[in-house]
Design a protein around this motif. Structure first.
Motif, PDB file in Angstrom:
ATOM      1  N   ARG A   6      25.589  42.875  22.411  1.00 27.46           N
ATOM      2  CA  ARG A   6      25.997  43.393  21.106  1.00 27.46           C
ATOM      3  C   ARG A   6      27.494  43.171  20.960  1.00 27.46           C
ATOM      4  N   ARG A   7      27.908  42.711  19.761  1.00 23.10           N
ATOM      5  CA  ARG A   7      29.332  42.472  19.534  1.00 23.10           C
ATOM      6  C   ARG A   7      29.672  42.820  18.083  1.00 23.10           C
ATOM      7  N   VAL A   8      30.816  43.499  17.907  1.00 23.42           N
ATOM      8  CA  VAL A   8      31.346  43.792  16.575  1.00 23.42           C
ATOM      9  C   VAL A   8      32.759  43.238  16.529  1.00 23.42           C
ATOM     10  N   ARG A   9      33.000  42.342  15.581  1.00 23.03           N
ATOM     11  CA  ARG A   9      34.343  41.800  15.343  1.00 23.03           C
ATOM     12  C   ARG A   9      34.852  42.400  14.046  1.00 23.03           C
ATOM     13  N   VAL A  10      36.013  43.041  14.112  1.00 24.23           N
ATOM     14  CA  VAL A  10      36.603  43.703  12.947  1.00 24.23           C
ATOM     15  C   VAL A  10      37.837  42.919  12.526  1.00 24.23           C
ATOM     16  N   ILE A  11      37.875  42.532  11.251  1.00 22.72           N
ATOM     17  CA  ILE A  11      39.046  41.866  10.682  1.00 22.72           C
ATOM     18  C   ILE A  11      39.645  42.831   9.671  1.00 22.72           C
ATOM     19  N   LEU A  12      40.858  43.295   9.933  1.00 21.58           N
ATOM     20  CA  LEU A  12      41.550  44.226   9.039  1.00 21.58           C
ATOM     21  C   LEU A  12      42.594  43.451   8.263  1.00 21.58           C
ATOM     22  N   LEU A  13      42.451  43.397   6.957  1.00 23.56           N
ATOM     23  CA  LEU A  13      43.406  42.736   6.068  1.00 23.56           C
ATOM     24  C   LEU A  13      44.262  43.811   5.422  1.00 23.56           C
ATOM     25  N   ASN A  14      45.521  43.862   5.805  1.00 23.39           N
ATOM     26  CA  ASN A  14      46.467  44.832   5.254  1.00 23.39           C
ATOM     27  C   ASN A  14      47.204  44.165   4.093  1.00 23.39           C
ATOM     28  N   GLY A  24      45.773  55.790  17.583  1.00 20.24           N
ATOM     29  CA  GLY A  24      44.788  55.989  18.647  1.00 20.24           C
ATOM     30  C   GLY A  24      43.695  54.954  18.525  1.00 20.24           C
ATOM     31  N   ALA A  25      43.145  54.548  19.658  1.00 18.79           N
ATOM     32  CA  ALA A  25      42.043  53.590  19.682  1.00 18.79           C
ATOM     33  C   ALA A  25      41.256  53.814  20.955  1.00 18.79           C
ATOM     34  N   GLU A  26      39.945  53.881  20.824  1.00 20.61           N
ATOM     35  CA  GLU A  26      39.119  54.156  21.995  1.00 20.61           C
ATOM     36  C   GLU A  26      37.735  53.547  21.817  1.00 20.61           C
ATOM     37  N   VAL A  27      37.221  52.980  22.894  1.00 22.78           N
ATOM     38  CA  VAL A  27      35.844  52.501  22.924  1.00 22.78           C
ATOM     39  C   VAL A  27      35.002  53.610  23.538  1.00 22.78           C
ATOM     40  N   LEU A  28      33.967  54.022  22.827  1.00 23.13           N
ATOM     41  CA  LEU A  28      33.092  55.087  23.309  1.00 23.13           C
ATOM     42  C   LEU A  28      31.912  54.522  24.090  1.00 23.13           C
ATOM     43  N   VAL A  29      31.392  53.378  23.642  1.00 19.72           N
ATOM     44  CA  VAL A  29      30.293  52.691  24.329  1.00 19.72           C
ATOM     45  C   VAL A  29      30.622  51.204  24.344  1.00 19.72           C
ATOM     46  N   GLY A  30      30.535  50.569  25.494  1.00 13.38           N
ATOM     47  CA  GLY A  30      30.871  49.156  25.615  1.00 13.38           C
ATOM     48  C   GLY A  30      32.303  48.978  26.085  1.00 13.38           C
ATOM     49  N   ALA A  31      32.931  47.902  25.617  1.00 10.28           N
ATOM     50  CA  ALA A  31      34.307  47.580  26.009  1.00 10.28           C
ATOM     51  C   ALA A  31      34.964  46.777  24.897  1.00 10.28           C
ATOM     52  N   TRP A  32      36.299  46.743  24.927  1.00 14.59           N
ATOM     53  CA  TRP A  32      37.014  45.862  23.997  1.00 14.59           C
ATOM     54  C   TRP A  32      36.642  44.427  24.333  1.00 14.59           C
ATOM     55  N   THR A  58      25.697  45.372  28.615  1.00 10.97           N
ATOM     56  CA  THR A  58      24.658  46.128  29.311  1.00 10.97           C
ATOM     57  C   THR A  58      23.381  46.095  28.490  1.00 10.97           C
ATOM     58  N   LEU A  59      22.321  45.614  29.080  1.00 14.74           N
ATOM     59  CA  LEU A  59      21.030  45.544  28.402  1.00 14.74           C
ATOM     60  C   LEU A  59      20.595  46.946  27.985  1.00 14.74           C
ATOM     61  N   GLY A  60      20.221  47.100  26.719  1.00 13.83           N
ATOM     62  CA  GLY A  60      19.758  48.381  26.217  1.00 13.83           C
ATOM     63  C   GLY A  60      20.843  49.291  25.670  1.00 13.83           C
ATOM     64  N   ARG A  61      22.104  48.824  25.652  1.00 13.36           N
ATOM     65  CA  ARG A  61      23.208  49.637  25.116  1.00 13.36           C
ATOM     66  C   ARG A  61      23.950  48.872  24.033  1.00 13.36           C
ATOM     67  N   GLY A  62      24.351  49.582  23.028  1.00 16.60           N
ATOM     68  CA  GLY A  62      25.140  48.995  21.959  1.00 16.60           C
ATOM     69  C   GLY A  62      26.618  49.159  22.223  1.00 16.60           C
ATOM     70  N   THR A  63      27.398  49.201  21.143  1.00 20.53           N
ATOM     71  CA  THR A  63      28.840  49.392  21.262  1.00 20.53           C
ATOM     72  C   THR A  63      29.310  50.326  20.152  1.00 20.53           C
ATOM     73  N   GLU A  64      30.322  51.133  20.474  1.00 21.52           N
ATOM     74  CA  GLU A  64      30.861  52.092  19.517  1.00 21.52           C
ATOM     75  C   GLU A  64      32.339  52.313  19.825  1.00 21.52           C
ATOM     76  N   ALA A  65      33.161  52.415  18.764  1.00 20.26           N
ATOM     77  CA  ALA A  65      34.604  52.610  18.962  1.00 20.26           C
ATOM     78  C   ALA A  65      35.232  53.176  17.695  1.00 20.26           C
ATOM     79  N   TRP A  84      21.740  49.694  20.058  1.00 25.81           N
ATOM     80  CA  TRP A  84      20.828  48.692  20.613  1.00 25.81           C
ATOM     81  C   TRP A  84      19.730  48.383  19.615  1.00 25.81           C
ATOM     82  N   VAL A  85      19.204  49.404  18.967  1.00 28.26           N
ATOM     83  CA  VAL A  85      18.194  49.242  17.926  1.00 28.26           C
ATOM     84  C   VAL A  85      18.746  49.886  16.667  1.00 28.26           C
ATOM     85  N   GLY A  86      18.847  49.115  15.605  1.00 29.08           N
ATOM     86  CA  GLY A  86      19.359  49.643  14.343  1.00 29.08           C
ATOM     87  C   GLY A  86      20.493  48.796  13.815  1.00 29.08           C
ATOM     88  N   GLU A  87      21.053  49.240  12.715  1.00 32.06           N
ATOM     89  CA  GLU A  87      22.085  48.479  12.015  1.00 32.06           C
ATOM     90  C   GLU A  87      23.477  49.010  12.305  1.00 32.06           C
TER      91      GLU A  87
END
Length: 127
Positions: A6-14, A24-32, A58-65, A84-87
């Protein structure tokens, strides 16, 4: 080579005329993601863009931050969760700054999502 599930790429246009500072910045599930980290004290210059993201190998885990930004007009926080399952869920905190955020997602591959977040320029209420 490590598999990425699972991967999330965030593009912030200021697009504002203010610099944003990471409070502050923190990964709750997964890694940067490699080369896409963001940390406390970094800035996103005015009229610029910054990319960051998270992933899960990790198989069966998503990512959150989350990332919290500050400017002279206030704070806003981004939170994303790709289970892992869902949008993907990408949520700004609802304050005066966050109401101007526009979130787009590209879900061609629901396991590898790109999010474009645009912070538009402030509008002068007297015009």
């Amino acid at each position: 080579m490590q598999l990425i599930y699972r991967r999330v790429r965030v593009i912030l246009l200021n697009a504002t005329n203010e610099a944003l500072t990471v409070e502050g910045a923190e990964v709750l599930v997964g890694a940067w993601s490699a080369g896409r980290t963001i940390s406390h004290g970094e800035t996103v210059a005015r009229q610029s863009a910054r990319t960051f993201g998270t992933e899960s190998s990790t198989l069966g885990r998503g990512t959150e931050a989350f990332v919290r930004f500050a400017s002279t007009t206030g704070y806003f926080q981004l939170h994303w969760h790709l289970p892992w399952v869902g949008e993907l869920r990408c949520e700004p905190v609802h304050d005066d700054v966050a109401r101007r955020i526009i979130v787009y997602t590209n879900d061609d591959d629901p396991a590898d999502v790109a999010v474009l977040i645009t912070l538009p320029p402030h509008r002068d209420p007297l015009r």
